[in-house]
Design an enzyme around this catalytic site. Structure first.
Site, PDB file in Angstrom:
ATOM      1  CB  SER A   1      -0.918   0.012   1.214  1.00 13.13           C
ATOM      2  OG  SER A   1      -0.209   0.512   2.331  1.00 13.13           O
ATOM      3  CE  LYS A   2      -0.957   8.173  -0.982  1.00 16.15           C
ATOM      4  NZ  LYS A   2      -2.049   9.006  -1.444  1.00 16.15           N
ATOM      5  NE  ARG A   3      -1.284   2.869   5.743  1.00 11.48           N
ATOM      6  CZ  ARG A   3      -2.326   2.707   4.925  1.00 11.48           C
ATOM      7  NH1 ARG A   3      -2.829   3.723   4.279  1.00 11.48           N
ATOM      8  NH2 ARG A   3      -2.867   1.519   4.758  1.00 11.48           N
ATOM      9  CG  ASP A   4       3.430  -1.450   2.717  1.00 12.02           C
ATOM     10  OD1 ASP A   4       3.573  -1.735   3.917  1.00 12.02           O
ATOM     11  OD2 ASP A   4       2.476  -1.860   2.024  1.00 12.02           O
TER      12      ASP A   4
END
Ligand code: GLU
Length: 449
Positions: free
Chosen positions: A219-222
């Site tokens: 995801s975007k946060r990884d």
């Protein structure tokens, strides 16, 4: 005769280019290069709220940085534009009329336009995932509900992704749709739309998901998810592109470092791995180091120059030989280009930072100022034309022998005095590059501080 390949990358501008999106763009680019086909960039910006100039720029910047150019699309033009969905309303209107004429759509009680799903089985052969079958005449749950008819337009007149995506692929003559596996379940619906519009569907290749370290969908946060982060950290673009190739593809001979051109020559859609790809930031970092070590100095210089300029270092005021000498001395040490100014600033300015810890440990150690004075006096005796690595090394050794101490007792303070740091290129080499005058001045300045 088969028609020339036309593939597309169709990102929605979200303000972020995800590695998954970049990998999709890359695989399309590779397939276009492999087949001598064309890559089209189409911006799927029907979501007006998110549709900003900056969000689109992030996509261009990321693709350009990775070295992925497109043959048709924004900035390039082409016969199938406009390449922004927000500018293609008239096209969608025309296709809606086709569906209306075929009695394939209706308005529901909320005012949405819906496409009547044909109530029969549909089979597709995905080039990567294999056969996918759904039967619209069969219930999708134990309650006996059928798959609801697909909404293609909202009551406010805005279009739904599935419809405009299919219309544009038809209008732009797309022959192969290469995209993330998250779209696989949409594809039967897309094929039903093609059929209702009397168009032949393209071939589909859904590429495996990218998983993060905990095995979930990336995801975007990884860590490592944003292409911008690689740009900011100063990765080598070709190393990141190379790493992205390995997410779902491999040359089958255990090689990891492989140039994009060679990947393009080998790249076949049916060779894409069906299994999900595990994203490994450490491996990307490792590969980046391999690229730096093995790249010619010329390429290294081209990557270094903008970073040094951006850091405000006056590299233009130094001869090319000097710049190349400095860069060659740190090439084996640099892992990310964001670290470069710290490794090299003292070569270009006398106003360089001193590492506090190194100062305390080395320059403030008992006897250090005296050693620096002795060293300066000794190095001053070297003739200017004999100022080179070997002569400097011999001078350090002589002095240490005279003083009855290890050479390290001179090396450590000299390094900190000359560079402000306790790590760097080989010291004799560093001093040789800096030049006698600067070295003497720095040794004496540090001694008297
Ligand atoms: N705009 C869609 C996305 O970003 C494109 C999907 C496709 O490639 O068909 O997921």
């Amino acid at each position: 005769m088969t028609s020339p390949v036309r593939v597309r990358f169709a990102p929605s501008p979200t303000g972020f280019l995800h590695v998954g999106g970049a990998r999709t763009a890359l695989f399309n680019w590779l397939y276009a290069k492999h087949t001598g086909g064309k890559l089209i960039l189409r911006i799927e910006d029907t979501d007006k709220a998110r549709n900003t100039v900056e969000a689109v720029q992030v996509i261009y910047d990321g693709l350009k940085w990775l070295g992925l150019d497109w043959d048709e699309g924004p900035g390039v033009g082409g016969d199938h534009g406009p390449y922004f969905q927000s500018e293609r309303d008239a096209v969608y209107q025309r296709y809606l009329e086709k569906l209306q004429a075929a009695d394939a759509v209706y308005l529901d009680d909320k005012g949405s336009t819906r496409f009547k799903l044909p109530r029969k089985p549909i089979v597709m052969e995905d080039l990567v995932c294999g056969r996918v079958e759904v039967d619209r005449s069969k219930p999708i749950n134990p309650l006996g509900d059928l798959e609801p008819d697909m909404t293609i337009r909202r009551p406010d007149g805005s279009w739904i992704f599935h419809f405009v995506n299919v219309v544009d692929d038809i209008e732009m003559g797309i022959t192969h749709v290469i995209r993330g596996e998250d779209h696989l379940s949409n594809t039967p619906k897309h094929i039903e739309l093609y059929q209702a519009l009397g168009a032949t569907p393209p071939l589909f290749a859904h590429i495996p998901l990218i998983l993060n370290r905990s095995g979930g969908k990336m995801s975007k946060r990884d860590q490592g998810a944003s292409v911008q982060q690689y740009i900011d950290d100063g990765y080598v673009p070709e190393a990141v592109a190379n790493y992205l190739c390995l997410l779902g593809w491999s040359p089958k001979d255990n090689r990891e470092k492989i140039a994009l051109d060679e990947v393009a020559s080998l790249f076949e859609l049916d060779k894409i791995n069906r299994r999900n790809a595990a994203f490994d930031p450490d491996k990307c970092f490792w590969l980046n180091g391999q690229y730096i070590q093995q790249m010619p100095l010329e390429r290294f210089r081209a990557l270094c120059q903008p970073v040094l300029e951006h850091a405000g270092l006056p590299i233009g005021g130094f001869p090319n030989d000097y710049l190349d000498g400095v860069l060659a001395s740190v090439k084996e040490k640099i892992k990310l280009f964001k670290d470069l100014p710290a490794w090299t600033s003292y070569f270009f300015t006398d106003d360089f930072p001193f590492d506090e810890e190194a100062v305390t440990k080395t320059l403030r150690a008992p006897g250090a100022p005296e050693r620096l004075q002795q060293l300066a006096a000794h190095l001053e005796t070297l003739p200017a034309e004999g100022w080179n690595h070997d002569a400097i090394e011999a001078a350090f050794k002589d002095l240490a022998a005279q003083a009855g101490v290890k050479t390290a007792a001179f090396i450590h303070p000299a390094r900190v005095a000359a560079s402000g740091r306790s790590v760097g290129p080989s010291l004799y080499h560093l001093l040789a590059l800096l030049g006698q005058e600067k070295v003497l001045a720095r040794l004496r300045a540090a001694a008297s501080k």
